[in-house]
Design a protein around this motif. Structure first.
Motif, PDB file in Angstrom:
ATOM      1  N   VAL A 143       0.840  -1.210   0.000  1.00 32.66           N
ATOM      2  CA  VAL A 143       0.000   0.000   0.000  1.00 32.66           C
ATOM      3  C   VAL A 143       0.870   1.253   0.000  1.00 32.66           C
ATOM      4  O   VAL A 143       0.567   2.230  -0.687  1.00 32.66           O
ATOM      5  N   ALA A 144       1.932   1.237   0.788  1.00 35.82           N
ATOM      6  CA  ALA A 144       2.793   2.425   0.897  1.00 35.82           C
ATOM      7  C   ALA A 144       4.155   2.008   1.419  1.00 35.82           C
ATOM      8  O   ALA A 144       4.276   1.009   2.149  1.00 35.82           O
ATOM      9  N   GLN A 145       5.169   2.777   1.027  1.00 36.02           N
ATOM     10  CA  GLN A 145       6.512   2.535   1.568  1.00 36.02           C
ATOM     11  C   GLN A 145       7.157   3.849   1.955  1.00 36.02           C
ATOM     12  O   GLN A 145       6.919   4.889   1.333  1.00 36.02           O
ATOM     13  N   ALA A 146       7.988   3.793   2.995  1.00 32.75           N
ATOM     14  CA  ALA A 146       8.740   4.958   3.459  1.00 32.75           C
ATOM     15  C   ALA A 146      10.223   4.667   3.306  1.00 32.75           C
ATOM     16  O   ALA A 146      10.673   3.575   3.661  1.00 32.75           O
ATOM     17  N   MET A 147      10.953   5.654   2.773  1.00 35.46           N
ATOM     18  CA  MET A 147      12.392   5.488   2.561  1.00 35.46           C
ATOM     19  C   MET A 147      13.148   6.193   3.677  1.00 35.46           C
ATOM     20  O   MET A 147      12.879   7.364   3.954  1.00 35.46           O
ATOM     21  N   VAL A 148      14.102   5.502   4.238  1.00 39.00           N
ATOM     22  CA  VAL A 148      14.937   6.091   5.296  1.00 39.00           C
ATOM     23  C   VAL A 148      16.407   5.798   4.968  1.00 39.00           C
ATOM     24  O   VAL A 148      16.783   4.622   4.869  1.00 39.00           O
ATOM     25  N   PRO A 149      17.229   6.827   4.795  1.00 37.42           N
ATOM     26  CA  PRO A 149      18.640   6.581   4.515  1.00 37.42           C
ATOM     27  C   PRO A 149      19.347   5.964   5.724  1.00 37.42           C
ATOM     28  O   PRO A 149      19.007   6.280   6.862  1.00 37.42           O
ATOM     29  N   ARG A 193      14.331   6.374  13.570  1.00 40.10           N
ATOM     30  CA  ARG A 193      14.032   7.199  12.390  1.00 40.10           C
ATOM     31  C   ARG A 193      12.974   6.537  11.511  1.00 40.10           C
ATOM     32  O   ARG A 193      12.138   7.208  10.925  1.00 40.10           O
ATOM     33  N   VAL A 194      13.014   5.214  11.419  1.00 41.56           N
ATOM     34  CA  VAL A 194      11.994   4.507  10.635  1.00 41.56           C
ATOM     35  C   VAL A 194      10.626   4.668  11.313  1.00 41.56           C
ATOM     36  O   VAL A 194       9.623   4.971  10.657  1.00 41.56           O
ATOM     37  N   LEU A 195      10.604   4.501  12.636  1.00 40.00           N
ATOM     38  CA  LEU A 195       9.327   4.575  13.372  1.00 40.00           C
ATOM     39  C   LEU A 195       8.655   5.938  13.198  1.00 40.00           C
ATOM     40  O   LEU A 195       7.427   6.023  13.099  1.00 40.00           O
ATOM     41  N   ALA A 196       9.474   6.992  13.119  1.00 39.53           N
ATOM     42  CA  ALA A 196       8.917   8.339  12.967  1.00 39.53           C
ATOM     43  C   ALA A 196       8.138   8.473  11.658  1.00 39.53           C
ATOM     44  O   ALA A 196       7.197   9.260  11.565  1.00 39.53           O
ATOM     45  N   LEU A 197       8.515   7.703  10.654  1.00 39.04           N
ATOM     46  CA  LEU A 197       7.755   7.722   9.394  1.00 39.04           C
ATOM     47  C   LEU A 197       6.634   6.686   9.395  1.00 39.04           C
ATOM     48  O   LEU A 197       5.637   6.837   8.690  1.00 39.04           O
ATOM     49  N   GLU A 198       6.825   5.612  10.175  1.00 36.81           N
ATOM     50  CA  GLU A 198       5.771   4.573  10.231  1.00 36.81           C
ATOM     51  C   GLU A 198       4.447   5.184  10.679  1.00 36.81           C
ATOM     52  O   GLU A 198       3.387   4.875  10.118  1.00 36.81           O
ATOM     53  N   HIS A 199       4.503   6.023  11.705  1.00 36.64           N
ATOM     54  CA  HIS A 199       3.260   6.529  12.306  1.00 36.64           C
ATOM     55  C   HIS A 199       2.383   7.287  11.308  1.00 36.64           C
ATOM     56  O   HIS A 199       1.227   6.911  11.102  1.00 36.64           O
ATOM     57  N   PRO A 200       2.905   8.344  10.654  1.00 41.28           N
ATOM     58  CA  PRO A 200       2.027   9.048   9.706  1.00 41.28           C
ATOM     59  C   PRO A 200       1.660   8.198   8.495  1.00 41.28           C
ATOM     60  O   PRO A 200       0.538   8.289   7.984  1.00 41.28           O
ATOM     61  N   ASP A 210      26.109   6.809   8.344  1.00 42.60           N
ATOM     62  CA  ASP A 210      27.314   6.278   8.988  1.00 42.60           C
ATOM     63  C   ASP A 210      27.134   6.389  10.494  1.00 42.60           C
ATOM     64  O   ASP A 210      26.644   7.401  10.992  1.00 42.60           O
ATOM     65  N   GLY A 211      27.525   5.388  11.200  1.00 43.20           N
ATOM     66  CA  GLY A 211      27.415   5.418  12.662  1.00 43.20           C
ATOM     67  C   GLY A 211      26.053   4.995  13.175  1.00 43.20           C
ATOM     68  O   GLY A 211      25.814   5.012  14.380  1.00 43.20           O
ATOM     69  N   ASP A 212      25.136   4.615  12.269  1.00 39.75           N
ATOM     70  CA  ASP A 212      23.820   4.159  12.736  1.00 39.75           C
ATOM     71  C   ASP A 212      23.933   2.878  13.551  1.00 39.75           C
ATOM     72  O   ASP A 212      24.738   1.996  13.234  1.00 39.75           O
ATOM     73  N   THR A 213      23.120   2.786  14.577  1.00 38.72           N
ATOM     74  CA  THR A 213      22.936   1.535  15.308  1.00 38.72           C
ATOM     75  C   THR A 213      21.519   1.063  14.968  1.00 38.72           C
ATOM     76  O   THR A 213      20.701   1.854  14.478  1.00 38.72           O
ATOM     77  N   PRO A 214      21.204  -0.203  15.264  1.00 42.66           N
ATOM     78  CA  PRO A 214      19.834  -0.656  15.016  1.00 42.66           C
ATOM     79  C   PRO A 214      18.813   0.225  15.726  1.00 42.66           C
ATOM     80  O   PRO A 214      17.752   0.518  15.168  1.00 42.66           O
ATOM     81  N   GLU A 215      19.147   0.707  16.908  1.00 39.32           N
ATOM     82  CA  GLU A 215      18.205   1.528  17.685  1.00 39.32           C
ATOM     83  C   GLU A 215      17.978   2.884  17.017  1.00 39.32           C
ATOM     84  O   GLU A 215      16.842   3.363  16.930  1.00 39.32           O
TER      85      GLU A 215
END
Ligand code: GRF
Length: 208
Positions: free
Chosen positions: A150-156, A169-176, A159-164
């Motif tokens: 139905v929909a997809q959100a892209m999140v870059p 950042r993904v969750l912030a787009l999941e909600h809307p 560097d230095g990202d952890t799973p958390e």
């Protein structure tokens, strides 16, 4: 007025986004109930505080997956559900369950499907060296984390990202995105053609 039933297993932040958007934007729908397979799910307490029916059906009380799913179908149908929304519902569903709700069962998954179906998506995206990840809202079919998108959100991936950090950042787009997708469903704006889902007003189905 459509009845939405939301299934959760934990904190239920996507469920909260949906309950709030439904009230704020006066959707032609109501969240009839929130159901958790874990009686201690934090999201249940939140729903109850909002005056939303919050029900628990403990999967540990059932001898088989089939028996639990059959009881869950009964409970969901007793709420008059037009749409079932999986929001962090951590159970593998039986084919009988997915067939019963075919075309009216949505899920959100924290990856760009069909990549990284299953658990630990952010760890796996990092381990694979992905530069891009995200989240997907899809209709649920018998195959885990598959079904028309139905929909997809892209999140870059930075560097230095952890799973958390990535998960946040993904969750912030999941909600809307999830709230919008559920709204489209209750407003009859989604047409499924094979694996492809079209939004009738031509609204963007890609979030950045
Ligand atoms: C979300 O990341 C969702 O994509 C996944 O499980 C998580 C649930 O979070 N299916 P919450 O319970 O909605 O806060």
């Amino acid at each position: 007025m459509k009845n939405i039933v939301v299934l959760i297993s934990g904190r239920g932040s996507n469920m909260q986004a949906i309950v709030q958007a439904c009230a704020r934007e006066a959707w032609p729908a109501r969240v009839a109930a929130v159901i958790s397979n874990r009686p201690d799910a934090a999201g249940l307490a939140w729903a109850r505080e909002q005056g939303v029916a919050a029900l628990a059906l403990d999967h540990k009380a059932f001898e088989s997956r089939e028996a639990f799913d059959a009881a869950l179908v009964e409970l969901i149908d007793a709420q008059g559900a037009d749409l079932v929304v999986l929001a962090g519902f951590m159970r593998i569903l039986t084919p009988a369950f997915t067939a019963h709700y075919a075309g009216r069962l949505l899920n959100i998954h924290p990856s760009l499907l069909p990549s990284f179906a299953g658990l630990h998506t952010h760890e796996r995206a990092l381990a694979a060296g992905c530069r891009l990840t995200g989240a997907t809202v899809h209709f649920v079919t018998a195959e885990l984390d598959h079904g028309p998108i139905v929909a997809q959100a892209m999140v870059p991936v930075l560097d230095g990202d952890t799973p958390e950090r990535l998960a946040a950042r993904v969750l912030a787009l999941e909600h809307p995105m999830y709230a919008q997708a559920v709204r489209w469903f209750v407003e009859d704006k989604l047409v499924v053609d094979g694996n492809r889902v079209r939004q009738l007003d031509g609204a963007a189905q890609l979030w950045t």
